[in-house]
Scaffold this motif. Sequence first.
Motif, PDB file in Angstrom:
ATOM      1  N   ARG A 172       0.867  -1.189   0.000  1.00  0.00           N
ATOM      2  CA  ARG A 172       0.000   0.000   0.000  1.00  0.00           C
ATOM      3  C   ARG A 172       0.894   1.226   0.000  1.00  0.00           C
ATOM      4  O   ARG A 172       1.555   1.542   0.986  1.00  0.00           O
ATOM      5  CB  ARG A 172      -0.919   0.025   1.226  1.00  0.00           C
ATOM      6  CG  ARG A 172      -1.909   1.205   1.239  1.00  0.00           C
ATOM      7  CD  ARG A 172      -2.749   1.161   2.510  1.00  0.00           C
ATOM      8  NE  ARG A 172      -3.770   2.218   2.552  1.00  0.00           N
ATOM      9  CZ  ARG A 172      -3.555   3.446   3.034  1.00  0.00           C
ATOM     10  NH1 ARG A 172      -2.348   3.783   3.489  1.00  0.00           N
ATOM     11  NH2 ARG A 172      -4.538   4.334   3.058  1.00  0.00           N
ATOM     12  N   LYS A 190      -0.081   4.411  -0.635  1.00  0.00           N
ATOM     13  CA  LYS A 190      -0.726   5.647  -0.195  1.00  0.00           C
ATOM     14  C   LYS A 190      -0.124   6.108   1.120  1.00  0.00           C
ATOM     15  O   LYS A 190      -0.079   5.364   2.085  1.00  0.00           O
ATOM     16  CB  LYS A 190      -2.224   5.427  -0.040  1.00  0.00           C
ATOM     17  CG  LYS A 190      -3.003   6.672   0.363  1.00  0.00           C
ATOM     18  CD  LYS A 190      -4.484   6.369   0.474  1.00  0.00           C
ATOM     19  CE  LYS A 190      -5.274   7.591   0.908  1.00  0.00           C
ATOM     20  NZ  LYS A 190      -6.728   7.278   1.026  1.00  0.00           N
ATOM     21  N   THR A 241       0.188   7.427   4.563  1.00  0.00           N
ATOM     22  CA  THR A 241      -0.687   7.580   5.712  1.00  0.00           C
ATOM     23  C   THR A 241       0.162   7.660   6.968  1.00  0.00           C
ATOM     24  O   THR A 241       0.876   6.703   7.289  1.00  0.00           O
ATOM     25  CB  THR A 241      -1.659   6.394   5.830  1.00  0.00           C
ATOM     26  OG1 THR A 241      -2.433   6.305   4.631  1.00  0.00           O
ATOM     27  CG2 THR A 241      -2.584   6.567   7.019  1.00  0.00           C
ATOM     28  N   ASP A 248      -9.469  -8.917   4.438  1.00  0.00           N
ATOM     29  CA  ASP A 248      -9.471  -7.542   4.947  1.00  0.00           C
ATOM     30  C   ASP A 248      -8.237  -7.321   5.826  1.00  0.00           C
ATOM     31  O   ASP A 248      -7.809  -8.215   6.562  1.00  0.00           O
ATOM     32  CB  ASP A 248     -10.719  -7.264   5.780  1.00  0.00           C
ATOM     33  CG  ASP A 248     -11.992  -7.348   4.949  1.00  0.00           C
ATOM     34  OD1 ASP A 248     -11.912  -7.108   3.732  1.00  0.00           O
ATOM     35  OD2 ASP A 248     -13.052  -7.656   5.526  1.00  0.00           O
ATOM     36  N   PHE A 259      -6.502  -4.600   8.697  1.00  0.00           N
ATOM     37  CA  PHE A 259      -6.811  -3.545   9.652  1.00  0.00           C
ATOM     38  C   PHE A 259      -5.512  -2.927  10.151  1.00  0.00           C
ATOM     39  O   PHE A 259      -4.562  -3.648  10.479  1.00  0.00           O
ATOM     40  CB  PHE A 259      -7.602  -4.114  10.827  1.00  0.00           C
ATOM     41  CG  PHE A 259      -8.875  -4.802  10.425  1.00  0.00           C
ATOM     42  CD1 PHE A 259     -10.069  -4.101  10.362  1.00  0.00           C
ATOM     43  CD2 PHE A 259      -8.875  -6.155  10.091  1.00  0.00           C
ATOM     44  CE1 PHE A 259     -11.247  -4.731   9.984  1.00  0.00           C
ATOM     45  CE2 PHE A 259     -10.044  -6.790   9.712  1.00  0.00           C
ATOM     46  CZ  PHE A 259     -11.231  -6.077   9.652  1.00  0.00           C
ATOM     47  N   LEU A 272      -7.976   1.764  10.664  1.00  0.00           N
ATOM     48  CA  LEU A 272      -8.331   1.782   9.248  1.00  0.00           C
ATOM     49  C   LEU A 272      -8.591   0.357   8.770  1.00  0.00           C
ATOM     50  O   LEU A 272      -7.786  -0.547   9.017  1.00  0.00           O
ATOM     51  CB  LEU A 272      -7.189   2.393   8.432  1.00  0.00           C
ATOM     52  CG  LEU A 272      -7.321   2.375   6.908  1.00  0.00           C
ATOM     53  CD1 LEU A 272      -8.458   3.289   6.458  1.00  0.00           C
ATOM     54  CD2 LEU A 272      -6.003   2.767   6.244  1.00  0.00           C
ATOM     55  N   ARG A 273      -9.720   0.185   8.092  1.00  0.00           N
ATOM     56  CA  ARG A 273     -10.027  -1.102   7.457  1.00  0.00           C
ATOM     57  C   ARG A 273      -9.787  -0.979   5.966  1.00  0.00           C
ATOM     58  O   ARG A 273     -10.354  -0.109   5.296  1.00  0.00           O
ATOM     59  CB  ARG A 273     -11.471  -1.506   7.715  1.00  0.00           C
ATOM     60  CG  ARG A 273     -11.909  -2.792   6.998  1.00  0.00           C
ATOM     61  CD  ARG A 273     -13.334  -3.142   7.380  1.00  0.00           C
ATOM     62  NE  ARG A 273     -13.817  -4.333   6.694  1.00  0.00           N
ATOM     63  CZ  ARG A 273     -14.580  -4.337   5.614  1.00  0.00           C
ATOM     64  NH1 ARG A 273     -14.962  -3.178   5.078  1.00  0.00           N
ATOM     65  NH2 ARG A 273     -14.979  -5.468   5.067  1.00  0.00           N
ATOM     66  N   ILE A 274      -8.926  -1.849   5.446  1.00  0.00           N
ATOM     67  CA  ILE A 274      -8.650  -1.916   4.014  1.00  0.00           C
ATOM     68  C   ILE A 274      -9.327  -3.178   3.506  1.00  0.00           C
ATOM     69  O   ILE A 274      -8.856  -4.300   3.738  1.00  0.00           O
ATOM     70  CB  ILE A 274      -7.143  -1.950   3.735  1.00  0.00           C
ATOM     71  CG1 ILE A 274      -6.441  -0.759   4.402  1.00  0.00           C
ATOM     72  CG2 ILE A 274      -6.875  -1.954   2.230  1.00  0.00           C
ATOM     73  CD1 ILE A 274      -4.930  -0.840   4.361  1.00  0.00           C
ATOM     74  N   GLU A 287     -11.638   1.532   1.538  1.00  0.00           N
ATOM     75  CA  GLU A 287     -11.036   1.851   2.823  1.00  0.00           C
ATOM     76  C   GLU A 287     -11.981   2.707   3.656  1.00  0.00           C
ATOM     77  O   GLU A 287     -12.705   3.554   3.127  1.00  0.00           O
ATOM     78  CB  GLU A 287      -9.702   2.582   2.631  1.00  0.00           C
ATOM     79  CG  GLU A 287      -8.662   1.768   1.877  1.00  0.00           C
ATOM     80  CD  GLU A 287      -7.296   2.440   1.855  1.00  0.00           C
ATOM     81  OE1 GLU A 287      -7.170   3.549   2.444  1.00  0.00           O
ATOM     82  OE2 GLU A 287      -6.353   1.874   1.273  1.00  0.00           O
ATOM     83  N   HIS A 310     -12.367   4.283   8.019  1.00  0.00           N
ATOM     84  CA  HIS A 310     -11.986   4.295   9.418  1.00  0.00           C
ATOM     85  C   HIS A 310     -13.143   3.693  10.221  1.00  0.00           C
ATOM     86  O   HIS A 310     -14.221   4.270  10.289  1.00  0.00           O
ATOM     87  CB  HIS A 310     -11.676   5.711   9.898  1.00  0.00           C
ATOM     88  CG  HIS A 310     -10.449   6.288   9.280  1.00  0.00           C
ATOM     89  ND1 HIS A 310     -10.464   7.419   8.491  1.00  0.00           N
ATOM     90  CD2 HIS A 310      -9.163   5.869   9.318  1.00  0.00           C
ATOM     91  CE1 HIS A 310      -9.239   7.688   8.068  1.00  0.00           C
ATOM     92  NE2 HIS A 310      -8.430   6.757   8.560  1.00  0.00           N
TER      93      HIS A 310
END
Length: 458
Positions: free
Chosen positions: A84, A86, A88, A101, A103, A118-120, A126, A128
């Motif tokens: 990932r 992105k 953050t 999933d 987390f 955060l849940r991906i 995605e 929160h």
Amino acid sequence: MTIINVVVLLLTPLGVISTASGIQEAVKVSVPLGVSACDAIPVAEAHYSFGTALAHDGAVLFTEFNRREIKRWNPTHGTASVWRAKQTPGMFGLSANKTGDVFVGIDLGDNGNPGKVLRIGVDGIEAHIIEGITRPRQLACDLAGDLFVALEGGKILKWDHETGRSSEIMSAQPPVNGIAVGPDGSLYLSEYAAFEQMPEGYSRPKSPGVVKVRRPDGTISILSRGFWRARGLALSGTQLYLCTEADREDHGNSGLLVRINTLTGAAETLIDHLDYPQFPAADAEGRIYFTLGRDNKLMRYDPASPFQAISSPAPDVQNAFVRGGRITWIPSVDGTTFTIQSQSRTMQGFLKLDEGASSMDGYIEVPANKFDLSLDPLYHTFDSEHPSPGIFELPSVEAKCASGTIKVEVLPLRCHQGQRWPMQNVGTPNESPAPGFSEQPEALRFYYHWSPPKNKQQ
């Protein structure tokens, strides 16, 4: 980062007593802590990393806190990539459920409860799912897909995957760091240590931490005790694995990997002299993964494949370990010659695979004073790429072998001198440990991995 130490005791249950708090506590006797081998190996670079998790496809995920991304290590190919990208901030602990999933606990400091989870989703969406929390530490999922979150302040949260709601299900003595959940719903958590405030204005560990268990009927008991700076947990079958960051005095390379029997509470130290191991995770084969926050490594321990100590008559070698074969320092007619060159030091010997093995690896340990290295830490001011104290110069290394491929990397083994606290000049650029404290490397560990040509594998 937090530094920890664990005095690990091998504990045998003798009975059960009732405490004033109503918590059931096993009465145990201790035996001395032993010295164990270098059984954990580096498998990937993991910059300032804390959380690890096993993805549903068997890959190992880990967070890189300052680089603000999640990495993925493929155990089949031995390669790491960005999972990932992105950016953050604050990504710390993480967990994954069986449906794919992931987390992530997001630690954004203390003011105003800015932390989140955060849940991906496996579908890429995605969200929160928990907000308004402080210092989320380790995360764990149960078989149903519910999520459990340890908050350092002592709260344990549960997020229900069906309702999407979270609630506090229990509390514990802060700081709380580790959490794991069993297939029967038993919840395990680690309390870091009990602290006391000193007249000089700093706090220090007063008594070691414990590992507690909350059974499905709601009963809470102390499973095992005696762990300074207890960090993260991983469950594999009936065995619970605990990482402790350091000892009471915050020495480098004083962390442990401990195995605790969840039925009896008996604990044994598997590996000592680790440098700040963090939140571990177990794969389907029972191998344990954890990161070293300062040495920037993802490590793997395989309980089914231990190393063996070998004689080390080679010049300067004080300890040596091997797995999957034999290493000798004298000529061998059926061995493969290898050479490890580091500065002016040359380590030369012969490698021979065990029957049925496809590769062999191990450690060669050499006193640090055999190398021309600076004893001063590399960094006195810290930034996102160099966030930690106790980072020292390591020698360059070149490895060769007569056939096949050999890879070598170097890890420091820091000394234990003095105590880190009370820190001096706290909050200034000149912040430093207490006078007399030192964690200069006393030895260097050369980890080697040899893969022979395929047509020569036995």
